[in-house]
Design a protein around this motif. Structure first.
Motif, PDB file in Angstrom:
ATOM      1  N   PHE B  11       2.386   6.310  26.581  1.00 10.67           N
ATOM      2  CA  PHE B  11       1.889   7.527  27.228  1.00 10.67           C
ATOM      3  C   PHE B  11       1.006   7.051  28.370  1.00 10.67           C
ATOM      4  O   PHE B  11      -0.129   6.639  28.133  1.00 10.67           O
ATOM      5  CB  PHE B  11       1.083   8.380  26.257  1.00 10.67           C
ATOM      6  N   GLN B  14      -1.237   3.932  27.870  1.00 18.06           N
ATOM      7  CA  GLN B  14      -1.440   3.676  26.443  1.00 18.06           C
ATOM      8  C   GLN B  14      -0.117   3.371  25.736  1.00 18.06           C
ATOM      9  O   GLN B  14       0.813   4.175  25.746  1.00 18.06           O
ATOM     10  CB  GLN B  14      -2.085   4.923  25.826  1.00 18.06           C
ATOM     11  N   VAL B  16       1.579   3.344  22.541  1.00 13.61           N
ATOM     12  CA  VAL B  16       1.365   3.871  21.198  1.00 13.61           C
ATOM     13  C   VAL B  16       2.242   3.157  20.175  1.00 13.61           C
ATOM     14  O   VAL B  16       1.816   2.849  19.071  1.00 13.61           O
ATOM     15  CB  VAL B  16       1.617   5.398  21.184  1.00 13.61           C
ATOM     16  N   ARG B  35      -3.357   4.517   9.447  1.00 15.39           N
ATOM     17  CA  ARG B  35      -4.530   5.323   9.824  1.00 15.39           C
ATOM     18  C   ARG B  35      -4.149   6.438  10.779  1.00 15.39           C
ATOM     19  O   ARG B  35      -3.123   6.348  11.439  1.00 15.39           O
ATOM     20  CB  ARG B  35      -5.534   4.441  10.548  1.00 15.39           C
ATOM     21  N   SER B  36      -5.041   7.410  10.907  1.00 11.49           N
ATOM     22  CA  SER B  36      -4.718   8.405  11.925  1.00 11.49           C
ATOM     23  C   SER B  36      -4.822   7.755  13.291  1.00 11.49           C
ATOM     24  O   SER B  36      -5.691   6.917  13.525  1.00 11.49           O
ATOM     25  CB  SER B  36      -5.555   9.675  11.868  1.00 11.49           C
ATOM     26  N   GLY B  37      -3.884   8.117  14.143  1.00 12.44           N
ATOM     27  CA  GLY B  37      -3.820   7.499  15.461  1.00 12.44           C
ATOM     28  C   GLY B  37      -2.949   6.250  15.501  1.00 12.44           C
ATOM     29  O   GLY B  37      -2.771   5.652  16.557  1.00 12.44           O
ATOM     30  N   ALA B  38      -2.369   5.876  14.355  1.00  6.33           N
ATOM     31  CA  ALA B  38      -1.541   4.670  14.317  1.00  6.33           C
ATOM     32  C   ALA B  38      -0.209   4.864  15.034  1.00  6.33           C
ATOM     33  O   ALA B  38       0.462   3.899  15.383  1.00  6.33           O
ATOM     34  CB  ALA B  38      -1.296   4.248  12.870  1.00  6.33           C
ATOM     35  N   GLY B  39       0.179   6.115  15.226  1.00  9.44           N
ATOM     36  CA  GLY B  39       1.451   6.391  15.899  1.00  9.44           C
ATOM     37  C   GLY B  39       2.524   6.939  14.981  1.00  9.44           C
ATOM     38  O   GLY B  39       3.701   7.005  15.347  1.00  9.44           O
ATOM     39  N   LYS B  40       2.123   7.392  13.796  1.00  7.93           N
ATOM     40  CA  LYS B  40       3.112   7.873  12.822  1.00  7.93           C
ATOM     41  C   LYS B  40       3.858   9.105  13.312  1.00  7.93           C
ATOM     42  O   LYS B  40       5.089   9.170  13.237  1.00  7.93           O
ATOM     43  CB  LYS B  40       2.415   8.208  11.491  1.00  7.93           C
ATOM     44  N   THR B  41       3.083  10.071  13.815  1.00  4.79           N
ATOM     45  CA  THR B  41       3.727  11.313  14.254  1.00  4.79           C
ATOM     46  C   THR B  41       4.654  11.055  15.439  1.00  4.79           C
ATOM     47  O   THR B  41       5.785  11.558  15.482  1.00  4.79           O
ATOM     48  CB  THR B  41       2.664  12.371  14.620  1.00  4.79           C
ATOM     49  N   VAL B  42       4.171  10.250  16.367  1.00  7.72           N
ATOM     50  CA  VAL B  42       5.003   9.930  17.529  1.00  7.72           C
ATOM     51  C   VAL B  42       6.297   9.249  17.066  1.00  7.72           C
ATOM     52  O   VAL B  42       7.387   9.592  17.523  1.00  7.72           O
ATOM     53  CB  VAL B  42       4.219   9.027  18.517  1.00  7.72           C
ATOM     54  N   MET B  51      10.960  13.498  20.784  1.00  5.48           N
ATOM     55  CA  MET B  51      10.395  12.728  21.901  1.00  5.48           C
ATOM     56  C   MET B  51      11.366  11.606  22.190  1.00  5.48           C
ATOM     57  O   MET B  51      12.044  11.118  21.289  1.00  5.48           O
ATOM     58  CB  MET B  51       9.070  12.083  21.482  1.00  5.48           C
TER      59      MET B  51
HETATM   60  N1  LIG Z   1       2.095  13.934  23.737  1.00  4.59           N
HETATM   61  C1  LIG Z   1       1.193  12.936  23.815  1.00  4.59           C
HETATM   62  N2  LIG Z   1       0.676  12.578  25.000  1.00  4.59           N
HETATM   63  C2  LIG Z   1      -0.222  11.582  25.098  1.00  4.59           C
HETATM   64  N3  LIG Z   1      -0.667  10.861  24.065  1.00  4.59           N
HETATM   65  C3  LIG Z   1      -0.200  11.160  22.837  1.00  4.59           C
HETATM   66  C4  LIG Z   1       0.761  12.215  22.665  1.00  4.59           C
HETATM   67  N4  LIG Z   1       1.058  12.280  21.341  1.00  4.59           N
HETATM   68  C5  LIG Z   1       0.310  11.328  20.740  1.00  4.59           C
HETATM   69  N5  LIG Z   1      -0.424  10.649  21.623  1.00  4.59           N
HETATM   70  C6  LIG Z   1      -1.339   9.519  21.313  1.00  4.59           C
HETATM   71  O1  LIG Z   1      -0.631   8.604  20.526  1.00  4.59           O
HETATM   72  C7  LIG Z   1      -1.474   8.047  19.519  1.00  4.59           C
HETATM   73  C8  LIG Z   1      -0.813   8.155  18.177  1.00  4.59           C
HETATM   74  O2  LIG Z   1      -0.769   9.506  17.794  1.00  4.59           O
HETATM   75  P1  LIG Z   1      -0.061  10.023  16.474  1.00  4.59           P
HETATM   76  O3  LIG Z   1       1.327   9.525  16.404  1.00  4.59           O
HETATM   77  O4  LIG Z   1      -0.230  11.491  16.446  1.00  4.59           O
HETATM   78  O5  LIG Z   1      -0.943   9.346  15.341  1.00  4.59           O
HETATM   79  P2  LIG Z   1      -0.839   9.573  13.773  1.00  4.59           P
HETATM   80  O6  LIG Z   1      -0.505   8.248  13.208  1.00  4.59           O
HETATM   81  O7  LIG Z   1      -2.180  10.015  13.337  1.00  4.59           O
HETATM   82  O8  LIG Z   1       0.205  10.591  13.508  1.00  4.59           O
HETATM   83  C9  LIG Z   1      -2.796   8.772  19.618  1.00  4.59           C
HETATM   84  O9  LIG Z   1      -3.717   7.930  20.264  1.00  4.59           O
HETATM   85  C10 LIG Z   1      -2.500   9.980  20.457  1.00  4.59           C
HETATM   86  O10 LIG Z   1      -3.605  10.308  21.254  1.00  4.59           O
END
Ligand SMILES: Nc1ncnc2c1ncn2[C@@H]1O[C@H](COP(=O)(O)OP(=O)(O)O)[C@@H](O)[C@H]1O
Ligand SMILES: [Mg+2]
Lengths: 221, 252
Positions: B11, B14, B16, B35-42, B51
């Protein structure tokens, strides 16, 4: 499914805006009547012109433009907030994942509903403004009922009505597409959503006034 | 079978995801922890195609997902169900309409057949009397159940869950975990779950992948979690001194 959603949106936009449109229209007509009656006082212009001025002001300007500016604030910010929330709460993702073409499913019903309902609201607004002008002048004795009616029938130009509907359709298109775009593509959190909603209203208002001017130039020239 | 190959996601500046490769066991519950922010959701959103990765491939049964055209993507999506972190139920629709929504959009069924299928799904997730309620009238756990019912209504082959027990009390969280696992086994689905909840790891992870700062640093079964000597993983799972003592006792 699409049909049902369109009906829901029509109800939202149409019925949901009826009261506010009626309210501003009645005052718009009343203010115009009182104002012109004041300005015409002591001039050679006959009093019955008040009816004529209120009618044309409503048809040409207040019914389409003011109504749509107000609707941009009401319907537009609503649309931006609705779509923005759907984006943030992952509703749009959920639909995409089911295989729904969200651009079509979410946007078309709103657009169709607006382009059908808003010209209807504009029509109502024009009538209500004329009633407002009547209520502000006739019962107070500023003008007789016959004079007001005579004014309403004077110098009528059908093409002004055409212009009113051209404006209504163009403006309703603007005040839905701009907010939809702002909401659908919103990124980030609640602060961004608030901004998107504000931008939606500001941009659609500017675009409405700009196209108001263009339509006036094109259709009266 | 789903496989991720060297997924990179940027992103802006960054990074991710920094080259994640992972294979998921068919018919099992696959956990992605971190951990939260590890990139799991992405990562999950890339797996389902919500995405696009900056680089790398996602394979569905040896089909390269991001090379497909729209129609082919839709065909795959009919086989995918997903439970979103906030459940993503449509606020303006009742529970029954939410669950029926995919059928209304895509199934060639009569209303009676659709409602029958919805009844069955709601029954399966343990929600019998909620048909006529709106999402806002439900508790968080019930919303998750409705989300699961909606995810399985098209009988998907793959089920994705993003933090299925976030925001739930431990007891309810466990019930949701068990529900997801039962459904996975009963219908032989391949389930992929994002979580940072350690109870889930101990209860339902057939295959666990630990994501740390955008990298896959450990993969194994839940039995191996306890004995693994990967420091990053141990630091994550046994985060508190209490849990560290517990682990030491268990290993003795
Ligand atoms: N659409 C986006 N645009 C920019 N940064 C993003 C976006 N989605 C997630 N991020 C960044 O990617 C990183 C991982 O996010 P995420 O996958 O949500 O973490 P988690 O492991 O808690 O699910 C975070 O630092 C978040 O800020
Ligand atoms: Mg997450």
């Amino acid at each position: 499914m699409y049909w049902k959603e369109t009906m829901r949106q029509m109800e939202d936009i149409g019925i949901g805006s009826l009261i506010i449109v009626a309210l501003i229209s009645i005052f718009m007509g009343a203010v115009a009547a009182v104002q012109f009656s004041y300005q015409l006082d002591g001039t050679l212009v006959p009093q019955y012109y008040i009816g004529y001025i209120v009618r044309d002001l409503a048809i040409i300007e207040s019914a389409p433009t003011i109504t749509c500016l107000v609707l941009a604030g009401k319907v537009g910010s609503n649309l931006a907030a609705e779509l923005g929330t759907m984006r943030q709460k992952e509703h749009i993702d959920a639909m995409e994942l089911m295989g729904v073409n969200t651009a079509a499913y979410l946007i078309l019903p709103k657009l169709i509903a607006a382009v059908v309902m808003i010209p209807l609201l504009v029509t109502i607004s024009a009538y209500v403004a004329i009633i407002g002008g009547y209520l502000a002048t006739v019962p107070t004795g500023a003008l007789s009922s016959d004079d007001y009616e005579r004014g309403l029938r004077a110098f009528f130009q059908p093409r002004n009505v055409t212009m009113m509907y051209v404006k209504a359709v163009v403006f309703s298109f603007i005040l839905t597409t701009v907010p939809i775009f702002q909401g659908y593509y919103v990124k980030g959190g609640n602060i961004e959503l608030g901004k998107a909603s504000t931008n939606a209203v500001v941009f659609s208002n500017i675009l409405i006034l700009l196209s108001d001017y263009l339509i006036a130039v094109l259709l009266t020239g | 079978m789903i496989r991720a190959e060297n997924i990179i996601k940027l992103f802006g500046e960054q990074e991710v995801l920094k080259g994640v490769s992972m294979e998921f066991l068919p018919g099992k519950t696959n956990l992605i922890i971190g951990r939260s922010g590890a990139g799991k959701t992405v990562f999950l959103k890339i797996l389902v195609g919500l995405m696009e990765p900056t680089d790398g491939k996602v394979w569905y049964d040896n089909v390269d997902f991001f090379s497909l055209n729209k129609k082919q993507v839709r065909e795959i999506r009919l086989k995918v169900g997903m439970l979103f972190q906030g459940s993503a139920l449509f606020d303006s629709m009742k529970v029954i309409e939410n669950v029926r929504f995919p059928l209304d959009m895509f199934a060639n069924m009569t209303l009676a057949e659709k409602n029958q299928r919805v009844d069955w799904c709601l029954e399966r997730v343990g929600l019998n009397g909620a048909h006529e309620k709106y999402p806002s009238e439900l508790s968080g756990g019930m919303q998750k159940r409705v989300g699961i019912a909606r995810a399985i209504v098209m009988e998907p082959k793959y089920l994705f869950c993003d933090e299925p027990n976030s925001g739930l009390d431990p007891r309810t969280a466990l019930l949701i975990d068990e529900l997801i696992q039962d459904i996975t086994y009963d219908y032989k689905m391949t389930t992929i779950i994002n979580t940072h909840d350690m109870n889930s790891v101990m209860e339902i992870g057939d295959n666990i992948a630990y994501l740390h700062e955008g990298r896959l640093v450990w993969q194994g079964s839940k039995d191996q979690v306890l004995s693994s000597d990967n420091e990053l993983l141990q630091g994550f799972i046994f985060a508190s001194p209490f849990l560290q003592r517990l682990r030491a006792a268990a290993l003795k």
